[in-house]
Design an enzyme around this catalytic site. Structure first.
Site, PDB file in Angstrom:
ATOM      1  N   GLU A  70      -6.883  -6.285   7.441  1.00  0.00           N
ATOM      2  CA  GLU A  70      -5.985  -7.008   6.548  1.00  0.00           C
ATOM      3  C   GLU A  70      -6.754  -7.822   5.516  1.00  0.00           C
ATOM      4  O   GLU A  70      -6.430  -7.809   4.327  1.00  0.00           O
ATOM      5  CB  GLU A  70      -5.075  -7.921   7.376  1.00  0.00           C
ATOM      6  N   HIS A  73      -8.539  -5.828   2.734  1.00  0.00           N
ATOM      7  CA  HIS A  73      -7.550  -5.433   1.727  1.00  0.00           C
ATOM      8  C   HIS A  73      -7.260  -6.599   0.789  1.00  0.00           C
ATOM      9  O   HIS A  73      -7.187  -6.414  -0.443  1.00  0.00           O
ATOM     10  CB  HIS A  73      -6.271  -4.976   2.434  1.00  0.00           C
ATOM     11  N   HIS A 136       5.922  -3.603  -2.395  1.00  0.00           N
ATOM     12  CA  HIS A 136       4.483  -3.849  -2.507  1.00  0.00           C
ATOM     13  C   HIS A 136       3.743  -2.548  -2.795  1.00  0.00           C
ATOM     14  O   HIS A 136       2.826  -2.510  -3.627  1.00  0.00           O
ATOM     15  CB  HIS A 136       3.985  -4.478  -1.204  1.00  0.00           C
ATOM     16  N   HIS A 244      13.151  12.169   2.892  1.00  0.00           N
ATOM     17  CA  HIS A 244      11.810  12.284   2.315  1.00  0.00           C
ATOM     18  C   HIS A 244      11.387  13.747   2.214  1.00  0.00           C
ATOM     19  O   HIS A 244      10.786  14.162   1.222  1.00  0.00           O
ATOM     20  CB  HIS A 244      10.816  11.497   3.177  1.00  0.00           C
ATOM     21  N   HIS A 305      -2.782  10.976   2.122  1.00  0.00           N
ATOM     22  CA  HIS A 305      -1.461  11.312   1.571  1.00  0.00           C
ATOM     23  C   HIS A 305      -1.053  10.271   0.533  1.00  0.00           C
ATOM     24  O   HIS A 305      -0.477  10.608  -0.510  1.00  0.00           O
ATOM     25  CB  HIS A 305      -0.447  11.359   2.710  1.00  0.00           C
TER      26      HIS A 305
END
Length: 327
Positions: A70, A73, A136, A244, A305
């Protein structure tokens, strides 16, 4: 300024990959506070710091690996924000000196990355609220796209001899971007609600999946104290996953048609190369999506992906921008 923009493009893409990796390793709440981690700039390592952190957040004891995922990032995201601030300042200074340089887009980018930072904060403080998590993700893709457009505006390339036949197709390329962004949003919603493995068979879901569809529930936001690992029912997650998949079919079909239309009508070697690149990236993305299901969401494949989705969006932006502006 152009070099800063180029650096920021690669950094923005890296931040998107880090964000995906953080989410996929269930490290979105690796640090339960913001902007620090258990009140520290670095992840607590000393025993007395860890003990104090565990007492302050008894419901979220320190897990060093998740916390570092975390915080790394956050560090890179903060670095991106700083570079965009420098770009905005450079744009303002250049304009003040009377130079012809983009100004609105750098200022918009500064506002976007500031709001993106707020979304990062809300992701933590609202305990992975799916709407915020998806926003986000889309915010990261928006920042990346705007940086790329800024770079293109500062790059004086032209199609030799012009290619005016492409202008009528430009609007269809813009529609292609809209469809792709919608598909990315569906993927973000599916991932944010931990529905990526709601269907484990191809090409359709297992069992009587049609009877399980719940469209209203799939796009609802149930009240909960913590959204980690999802709060929707199995039927609602199946619906997200199915949508999706169908979105992927529509996206692939449309982009393949667009590539064929451009390739057959364009007289420009550049445009033909861009359509080939788009199809290659699209094929890789489809392969990664299938692999996610077949191999039960392997971390590397799932992370790639997201990265390839960002690359496909950049290719579409380049294709559309070229048809609108560069002949």
């Amino acid at each position: 300024m152009k070099k800063l923009v180029l650096i920021s493009i690669f950094l923005a893409l890296f931040v998107i990959v880090l964000g995906a990796y953080t989410r996929l390793t269930d490290a979105g709440l690796g640090c339960p506070d913001w902007p620090g981690c258990y009140g520290h700039v670095l992840v607590p390592q000393a025993e007395h710091h860890i003990e104090a952190a565990n007492q302050a957040f008894p419901e979220r004891p320190v897990e060093a690996e998740k916390a570092w995922n975390e915080m790394i990032h956050r560090y890179f995201a903060a670095g991106l924000g700083f570079i965009i601030l420098l770009i905005a300042i450079a744009a303002i200074v250049n304009r003040a000196k009377g130079k012809i340089a983009p100004l609105k887009l750098p200022v918009l980018l500064l506002l976007l990355v500031s709001f993106q930072g707020m979304l990062g904060m809300w992701t933590v403080t609202l305990n992975l609220l799916p709407v915020v998590v998806m926003a986000h993700l889309l915010g990261g893709f928006t920042v990346l796209s705007c940086l790329f457009i800024l770079y293109l505006r500062m790059t004086p390339f032209r199609i030799p001899g012009g290619d005016t036949q492409m202008r009528p197709l430009a609007k269809y390329a813009a529609i292609g971007i809209a469809i792709l962004v919608w598909q990315i949003a569906l993927g973000g919603w599916t991932s944010a609600n931990y529905a990526s493995l709601a269907c484990t068979e191809l090409p359709i879901c297992e069992g009587d999946w049609v009877a399980r569809l719940d469209f209203a529930g799939a796009f609802s936001v149930p009240a909960a104290e913590n959204y980690e690992y999802g709060v929707h029912s199995y039927e609602e997650r199946v619906t997200m996953h199915v949508l999706h998949r169908f979105g992927a079919i529509i996206t692939v079909a449309y982009l393949c048609w667009l590539a064929f239309a451009i390739f057959t009508r364009s007289s420009s070697a550049l445009m033909k190369k861009l359509t080939v690149v788009m199809l290659v990236v699209l094929a890789v993305q489809v392969g990664l999506g299938i692999s996610n299901v077949v191999y039960t969401l392997p971390l590397t494949v799932a992370t790639m992906h997201n990265a390839v989705a960002a690359c496909l969006l950049l290719v579409m932006v380049l294709l559309t921008y070229t048809m609108y502006r560069k002949y």
